[in-house]
Scaffold this motif. Structure first.
Motif, PDB file in Angstrom:
ATOM      1  N   GLN A 118       0.813  -1.217   0.000  1.00 45.07           N
ATOM      2  CA  GLN A 118       0.000   0.000   0.000  1.00 45.07           C
ATOM      3  C   GLN A 118       0.847   1.269   0.000  1.00 45.07           C
ATOM      4  O   GLN A 118       0.385   2.321  -0.434  1.00 45.07           O
ATOM      5  CB  GLN A 118      -0.944   0.007   1.209  1.00 45.07           C
ATOM      6  N   GLN A 123      -3.389   6.250  -4.204  1.00 45.71           N
ATOM      7  CA  GLN A 123      -4.352   6.864  -3.288  1.00 45.71           C
ATOM      8  C   GLN A 123      -3.787   7.123  -1.888  1.00 45.71           C
ATOM      9  O   GLN A 123      -4.409   7.811  -1.082  1.00 45.71           O
ATOM     10  CB  GLN A 123      -5.621   6.006  -3.178  1.00 45.71           C
ATOM     11  N   PHE A 124      -2.603   6.566  -1.609  1.00 45.40           N
ATOM     12  CA  PHE A 124      -2.006   6.759  -0.289  1.00 45.40           C
ATOM     13  C   PHE A 124      -0.717   7.584  -0.325  1.00 45.40           C
ATOM     14  O   PHE A 124      -0.037   7.719   0.686  1.00 45.40           O
ATOM     15  CB  PHE A 124      -1.710   5.404   0.369  1.00 45.40           C
ATOM     16  N   GLN A 125      -0.392   8.156  -1.486  1.00 40.43           N
ATOM     17  CA  GLN A 125       0.885   8.856  -1.618  1.00 40.43           C
ATOM     18  C   GLN A 125       0.966  10.111  -0.754  1.00 40.43           C
ATOM     19  O   GLN A 125       2.017  10.424  -0.215  1.00 40.43           O
ATOM     20  CB  GLN A 125       1.158   9.193  -3.095  1.00 40.43           C
ATOM     21  N   ARG A 126      -0.139  10.858  -0.642  1.00 40.14           N
ATOM     22  CA  ARG A 126      -0.116  12.048   0.221  1.00 40.14           C
ATOM     23  C   ARG A 126       0.159  11.643   1.664  1.00 40.14           C
ATOM     24  O   ARG A 126       0.965  12.279   2.356  1.00 40.14           O
ATOM     25  CB  ARG A 126      -1.455  12.790   0.142  1.00 40.14           C
ATOM     26  N   THR A 196      -8.767  11.939   4.317  1.00 44.45           N
ATOM     27  CA  THR A 196     -10.126  11.411   4.335  1.00 44.45           C
ATOM     28  C   THR A 196     -10.148  10.078   5.079  1.00 44.45           C
ATOM     29  O   THR A 196      -9.105   9.428   5.246  1.00 44.45           O
ATOM     30  CB  THR A 196     -10.630  11.176   2.905  1.00 44.45           C
ATOM     31  N   GLU A 198     -11.145   7.365   3.924  1.00 47.35           N
ATOM     32  CA  GLU A 198     -10.674   6.359   2.970  1.00 47.35           C
ATOM     33  C   GLU A 198      -9.154   6.279   2.969  1.00 47.35           C
ATOM     34  O   GLU A 198      -8.587   5.192   2.869  1.00 47.35           O
ATOM     35  CB  GLU A 198     -11.186   6.684   1.561  1.00 47.35           C
ATOM     36  N   GLU A 199      -8.485   7.417   3.076  1.00 50.23           N
ATOM     37  CA  GLU A 199      -7.019   7.424   3.117  1.00 50.23           C
ATOM     38  C   GLU A 199      -6.501   6.803   4.407  1.00 50.23           C
ATOM     39  O   GLU A 199      -5.464   6.128   4.419  1.00 50.23           O
ATOM     40  CB  GLU A 199      -6.492   8.854   2.985  1.00 50.23           C
ATOM     41  N   ASN A 202      -6.118   2.015   6.021  1.00 45.51           N
ATOM     42  CA  ASN A 202      -4.996   1.342   5.365  1.00 45.51           C
ATOM     43  C   ASN A 202      -4.230   0.498   6.376  1.00 45.51           C
ATOM     44  O   ASN A 202      -4.466   0.584   7.575  1.00 45.51           O
ATOM     45  CB  ASN A 202      -4.055   2.371   4.728  1.00 45.51           C
TER      46      ASN A 202
END
Length: 320
Positions: A118, A123-126, A196, A198-199, A202
């Motif tokens: 992940q 979607q997880f780079q930030r 968010t 969603e972020e 993980n």
């Protein structure tokens, strides 16, 4: 909590929880007080005024001899609220030392292969980018808002409103990372969470990134201290200011405890080197890390990057 307001468990927790705001820490303290009270009653001690340093030492010995084989960190966790409630310095209690080779959190590369994967998902780079340069806890990341980026004395800080123990803290952003942090925060609107739900949903090894950040910060502080005598004076003054800010409630509630803790804090920043020994030394050598450290640089990491305030925790859990 026990129904009997005069119970040993209740009295211990009442004193131990003074100044605590974090729910997780309160739950840990409540369980530790319950566990100790149960053991103490078996020994014939039912009132808090009968608990002293010698009895706490007996309890420490009991935990170390238990067939469950508690880890050094668990023994520390069970003893901490009892010592706080009775007013006994943890350093006066003989207990197992926490060693780097017993710490596994964030160290095992294969512990969560999906989490490792992940790290590279778009979607997880930030989230990953900020964690690499800020290194705060998962719950703290989830609560960050645009207005939590602050500027003070020419430096950029991120305000952690409710960190460990419910305390408000400020985490320093290293100069090389200021632009990245600004961009991530300022792209959001006021009052809006930086990440968010969603972020935050993980399995990324956030603690491993926190450890890497701790080491990066140590190298930064040590290099500046090695090359700038004036910086040493300024850094020490800054850390004392942060101590005073972070412990203002304790100062108001119990001035003598505050002053004793401040004196220990200042002493931990003395000019002697911090030298690893035993298992911690072996671990450092195995990992290609130094065995001698700059105390002031370590304390700067502990306060400004990790919010732990203690050299031993910082070294064992994050540096070595």
């Amino acid at each position: 909590m026990a129904r009997n307001r005069n119970s040993l468990q209740f009295d211990l927790f009442k004193k131990a929880s003074e100044g605590l705001h974090g729910n997780i820490t309160r739950k840990q303290y409540k369980y530790a007080c319950k566990k100790f009270a149960s053991w103490a009653k078996e020994q014939g001690f039912k009132k808090i005024e009968n608990i002293d340093k010698d009895l706490i030492q007996e309890y420490s010995n009991h935990l170390q001899e238990d067939p469950i084989s508690y880890s050094a960190s668990t023994v520390h966790t069970y003893l901490a609220p009892i010592c706080k409630a009775i007013g006994v310095n943890m350093r006066e209690i003989s207990k197992p030392k926490r060693k780097a080779n017993t710490i596994t959190k964030g160290r095992k590369e294969d512990a969560n292969p999906y989490g490792k994967l992940q790290n590279n998902l778009p979607q997880f780079q930030r989230l990953v980018s900020l964690q690499k340069v800020l290194g705060i806890r998962r719950s703290e990341l989830a609560k960050l808002k645009r207005e939590d980026i602050k500027q003070k004395d020419g430096s950029i800080y991120v305000h952690v409103r409710k960190g460990k123990g419910g305390k408000s803290t400020y985490q320093l952003v290293l100069p090389k990372d200021e632009e990245l942090v600004k961009n991530i925060f300022l792209e959001k609107s006021g009052g809006e969470n930086i990440f968010t739900p969603e972020e935050m949903n993980n399995k990324i090894h956030l603690h491993a990134l926190r450890r890497e950040h701790g080491w990066d910060c140590y190298k930064f502080f040590k290099e500046r201290l090695d090359n700038n005598i004036e910086y040493k004076r300024k850094l020490k003054a800054k850390l004392i200011w942060f101590f005073e800010y972070g412990h203002r409630d304790l100062k108001s509630d119990n001035l003598s405890k505050y002053e004793a803790k401040l004196n220990r804090f200042k002493n931990d920043m003395n000019d002697s080197p911090y030298i690893l020994r035993g298992e911690n030394k072996k671990r450092a050598i195995q990992n290609g890390k130094p065995v001698v450290y700059n105390r002031l640089a370590l304390m700067a990491v502990s306060v400004l990057a990790l919010s732990h305030w203690r050299l031993d925790v910082t070294v064992v859990n994050y540096i070595v």
